[in-house]
Design an enzyme around this catalytic site. Structure first.
Site, PDB file in Angstrom:
ATOM      1  CD  GLN A   1      -3.382  -4.521   6.576  1.00 25.99           C
ATOM      2  OE1 GLN A   1      -3.275  -3.550   5.835  1.00 25.99           O
ATOM      3  NE2 GLN A   1      -4.004  -5.627   6.209  1.00 25.99           N
TER       4      GLN A   1
ATOM      5  CG  ASP B   1      -9.852  -0.260   4.736  1.00 27.69           C
ATOM      6  OD1 ASP B   1      -9.577  -0.557   3.554  1.00 27.69           O
ATOM      7  OD2 ASP B   1      -9.168  -0.611   5.716  1.00 27.69           O
TER       8      ASP B   1
ATOM      9  CE  LYS C   1      -3.811  -2.463   2.151  1.00 28.88           C
ATOM     10  NZ  LYS C   1      -4.484  -2.894   3.375  1.00 28.88           N
TER      11      LYS C   1
END
Ligand code: NAD
Length: 285
Positions: free
Chosen positions: A97, A120, A53
C-alpha cells in the site's frame, strides 16, 4: 441531453460474481487465490483502503493476508518480507500500500515485487509489457476504466480520447490503454496550455488531475463520454470527483459518478488480477 450514468458499482458487482464462480472452481482444483497486502505505518486513509481490499477479497473467495508493519521498519526488512512473499506458493498477488514513509524508496519496493505477482501492475516489467501490447498485469484503475467503457460497448477506435493527468498510476497507463484500443490520444497535464481547447475536442474525456470539480460543462463537447477518476471529500463529508457532475451530465452522453464510479472498479480489477495470477500458476504446473 442527459447522460447515461455508467455505474462502476453495478459493473463491479457483476464482475465480482464471476470472480466468485472462478475462485470456487479453482478451489476444486486445490488452488485458493491469495493476496498479500503490506501496510506500513498508520495512515488512516491507507488503513481504510486496506480494510476495503481485505473485505472484497474475502467476498470473492480470495485469501487475504495483511501484514501491518511499523512506520519505522527499515527498507531492508521490508524488501526481505517482499522476497519471502515472492517465494510463497500460496500467495499469487502482492500489494504494497502506497504511500510509504519517506525513508523507504517506493521505486525499490515496486521493483522488488515479482512481476508475476505484481497485481497492482506497477512493476516496470508490467508497465513495459503493457506498452508493448504483451501479456501484463494492468494497473487497476486504468484497467477498470477500460472495462467500464467496454461494458457500454463504446467503440474507442478512431475516437479522440483526452486524458487530463499524467501520473504513473492513472494518466500515463490509461493513455496507453486507450491507444491500444485504437483511440487517438491526447494527454494533458499541469503544464498544458489552454486545457479547454483540448478537452472540448474529446469524444472520451478522462478526468484524473486530482483537482476537485474543476471540469465544468464548458470543458466538455456535446455527447462526450466523461470518466471521472478524482476522489475528493467535501467539507460536509460527502465525496465528489474532478468533474462538476450535474452540469457535465447535461452535456455528456455517458458519465461516471463519484462515488460509485471508477472507485469500485479499481478494487475489482485488483481481485481480477489476483485470480488471473492464480490461474497462470496452474498453467505453469
Ligand atoms: P497525481 O496528483 O499523481 O497526478 C495528477 C496529474 O494531474 C498530474 O499528472 C498533473 O500534471 C495533472 N494536473 C494537475 N493539475 C492540472 C491542471 N490544472 N490541468 C491539467 N492537469 C493537471 O494524482 P493521481 O494519483 O493520478 O490521482 C488523480 C485523482 O484520481 C486523485 O483525485 C485521486 O484521489 C484519484 N484516484 C482515484 C482512484 C480510484 O480508484 N477512483 C485511483 C487512483 C487515483
Amino acid at each position: 441531453m442527459t447522460a447515461e450514468v455508467i455505474s462502476g458499482k453495478e459493473l463491479a458487482g457483476t464482475i465480482r460474481e464471476t470472480l466468485k464462480t472462478e475462485t470456487a472452481s479453482l478451489k476444486e482444483k486445490g488452488i485458493v487465490p491469495g493476496l498479500a497486502v503490506l501496510l506500513v505505518g498508520d495512515d488512516p486513509a491507507s488503513a481504510s483502503y486496506v480494510r476495503g481490499k481485505e473485505k472484497a477479497c474475502i467476498e470473492a473467495g480470495i485469501t487475504s493476508e495483511v501484514q501491518r508493519l511499523e512506520a519505522s521498519i527499515t527498507e531492508e526488512t521490508l524488501l526481505n518480507k517482499i522476497e519471502e512473499l515472492n517465494r510463497a506458493a500460496h500467495i499469487h498477488g502482492i500489494l504494497v500500500q502506497l504511500p510509504l514513509p519517506s525513508h523507504i524508496s517506493e521505486d525499490k519496493v515496486i521493483e522488488a515485487v515479482s512481476p508475476k505477482k505484481d497485481v497492482d501492475g506497477f512493476h516496470p516489467v508490467n508497465v513495459g509489457n503493457m506498452v508493448l501490447g504483451r501479456q501484463a498485469f494492468l494497473s487497476c484503475t486504468p484497467y477498470g476504466i477500460i472495462e467500464m467503457l467496454r461494458s457500454k460497448n463504446l467503440s474507442l477506435e478512431g475516437k479522440h480520447a483526452v486524458v487530463v493527468g499524467r501520473s504513473n498510476i492513472v494518466g500515463k497507463p490509461v493513455a496507453q490503454l486507450l491507444l491500444r484500443e485504437n483511440a487517438t490520444v491526447t494527454c494533458c497535464h499541469s503544464r498544458t496550455r489552454d486545457l479547454k481547447q483540448h478537452t472540448r475536442q474529446a469524444d472520451i474525456l478522462i478526468a484524473a488531475a486530482g483537482m476537485q470539480e474543476f471540469i465544468s460543462a464548458d470543458h466538455i463537447k456535446d455527447g462526450a463520454v466523461v470518466i471521472d477518476v478524482g476522489i475528493h471529500r467535501k467539507e460536509d463529508g460527502s465525496l465528489t470527483g474532478d468533474v462538476l457532475f450535474e452540469e457535465a451530465s447535461k452535456k455528456a452522453s455517458y458519465i461516471t459518478p463519484v462515488p460509485g464510479g471508477v472507485g469500485p472498479m479499481t478494487i475489482t480489477m485488483l481481485l481480477s488480477n489476483t485470480v488471473e495470477s492464480a490461474k497462470r500458476t496452474m498453467s505453469r504446473v
